[in-house]
Every structure is written in C-alpha cells, then in structure tokens.
Design an enzyme around this catalytic site. Structure first.
Site: not given
Ligand code: MN
Length: 257
Positions: A73, A79, A69, A207, A62
């Site tokens: 992950h 990021h 994300h 983050h 495939n």
């Molecule tokens: Mn992420």
C-alpha cells in the site's frame, strides 16, 4: 520511433520486463498490529454477492473490505499529523506515481539482526558506488522481509518487547525527508518504520519526517530481489480514495533486460 512506441516494442519483445512488486491481497495478508490503547485496522476480506447462482446466474462478484493500509500500500502525506495539510491519496499528482527506483540491499544484515536500522552512512556508501539517489524517484529498502509475508506472526516478529522488524534510523528518516532528492521510500515490511519505532524520538520517524515533507511511503513490497540496483522504473497505483490517507496499491517495475 517515438519513445512510447520504443517502449511498447521493448515490452513486446522482452527487452523490458514487468516485475510485480505487489503482495497478493486476501484474508491471509498480514496486517499491522498496534498495542492498546490504539485502534487497529481491518484486514482484507471478500463478501460474495453472487457466484453464477440464484443471486446472479451468469456472474461472479464480491464486495471487499479492508483498511487503507493493508497489504502492499501507499502512504499519502495526510496519513501523518506532520503532513495533515498535505495531499490525501486522491490528490497525489499522477506524475509522482511513475518514477525511477533504486534498491539498497541489506537482507543479509537484517537476517542477522531483525532490528537492523538503515543509517545515513549506508545510503552515502551506496551513493559512492552507484551514484546519487534519483530525483523524484524511490529508494527501495530490501530487507528480505518479503520471505515472511505468508505468515502474520513471522512478518510482525513480535515478542513481549514488541515487534522486531527492520527500518530506518531517525537521522536517515530526516535525511531522506529533507536532503535526498527522492519523493518516496519503499519497504518490504508492514510499515515504513521499524518495529521498534514507537520507542524512537520522535516516534515513527519515517512517517513523521517523510510524510511531513510531503513525500510518500510504499510498504510490503515483493520481488525487490528481482530488481537491478539502479535503472528500474516504478509504477504505483493507489486508488484515488477521496480524503484517503493511503490505499492498497498495485506496484509494478519496468526493468531493462
Ligand atoms: Mn501505511
């Protein structure tokens, strides 16, 4: 015996167990959903090339497509805008992909309050009981959210006020980034920040602070309930996507029995 032959012997006779912390990847894997005007990620999908047929009589294979994300992950520093000058996912030193991991379990609290935020005091209380967080290791936040991972709606737990999923306080995000000896923070939810974190100041603090401090995130982990509170070794294997901001990852833990 050398340390590595000790390890392989322990793996062979079951003194060391391998726990898969990875959620299966399919077109049913839940994905983050950002409100307008923000762009959203694609989910995971397979496109069949051949299946022992005219297109390839003896082989099945495939193509696949997915956002970086999606599913279990790895978030690389680049990021986030705060980490934009940091490493992309291909540049993360391999030494940072293997390290000690500890678990803080707030699954009971999160079952009662889906907006539960882990606080600095929770981690300090944890340290009183279990010792300091591991240097260059991972703090894994057990929220119980993995039990919802089969269902996009239950996983995002959204209503008219947005997504209601557990995360960390602004102060803890800052503390993990700047004070704690860990290099990463792992969660069972769709992202390392709480569902309501777009309303925090700053928005998405986990983050913003962790990736800004050149630390890492791991999301949608499974089987954290099978890990000891301390003593596991975590192995994360994001794909080395050049200029990638993250990657689906197979995440394993070694656990002594
Ligand atoms: Mn992420």
């Amino acid at each position: 015996m050398s340390v590595l032959s000790d390890l392989t012997a322990a793996l062979a006779d079951g003194r060391v167990d391998v726990i898969d912390l990875t959620a299966p990847l399919s077109n049913r894997t839940p994905i983050l959903h950002l409100p307008p005007p923000f762009a959203n990620t694609q989910g995971f999908a397979l496109q069949e090339i051949s299946n022992y047929d005219d297109r390839g009589p003896a082989w099945y294979w495939n193509n696949f497509s997915a956002g970086e994300h999606v599913g279990t992950h790895f978030d690389a520093p680049v990021h986030w805008i705060s980490g934009r000058d940091g490493p992309d996912v291909s540049e993360v030193p391999p030494q940072h992909l293997i390290g000690p991991a500890v678990v803080i379990d707030k699954s009971k609290e999160c079952a009662e309050n889906p907006d539960f935020l882990l606080q600095v005091k929770d981690v300090q209380d944890w340290q009183q009981q279990h010792g300091v967080l591991p240097r260059d290791g991972w703090l894994l936040f057990r929220s119980g959210w993995d039990s919802r991972a089969h269902d996009q709606a239950a996983f995002l737990n959204a209503n008219e006020t947005g997504s209601h999923t557990p995360g960390v306080s602004v102060e803890l995000a800052q503390w993990l980034a700047n004070e704690a000896p860990v290099i990463g923070f792992g969660v069972e939810t769709v992202g390392t920040d709480a569902g309501a974190a777009h309303t925090f100041e700053p928005a998405f603090p986990c983050h913003s602070f962790l990736l800004g401090a050149r630390k890492y995130g791991l999301t949608q982990l499974a089987n954290l309930s099978k890990l000891p509170t301390t003593g596991a070794v975590l192995i994360a294997s994001p794909l080395p996507i050049v200029r990638g901001s993250g990657s689906p990852a197979r995440v394993l833990a070694l656990v002594a029995r």
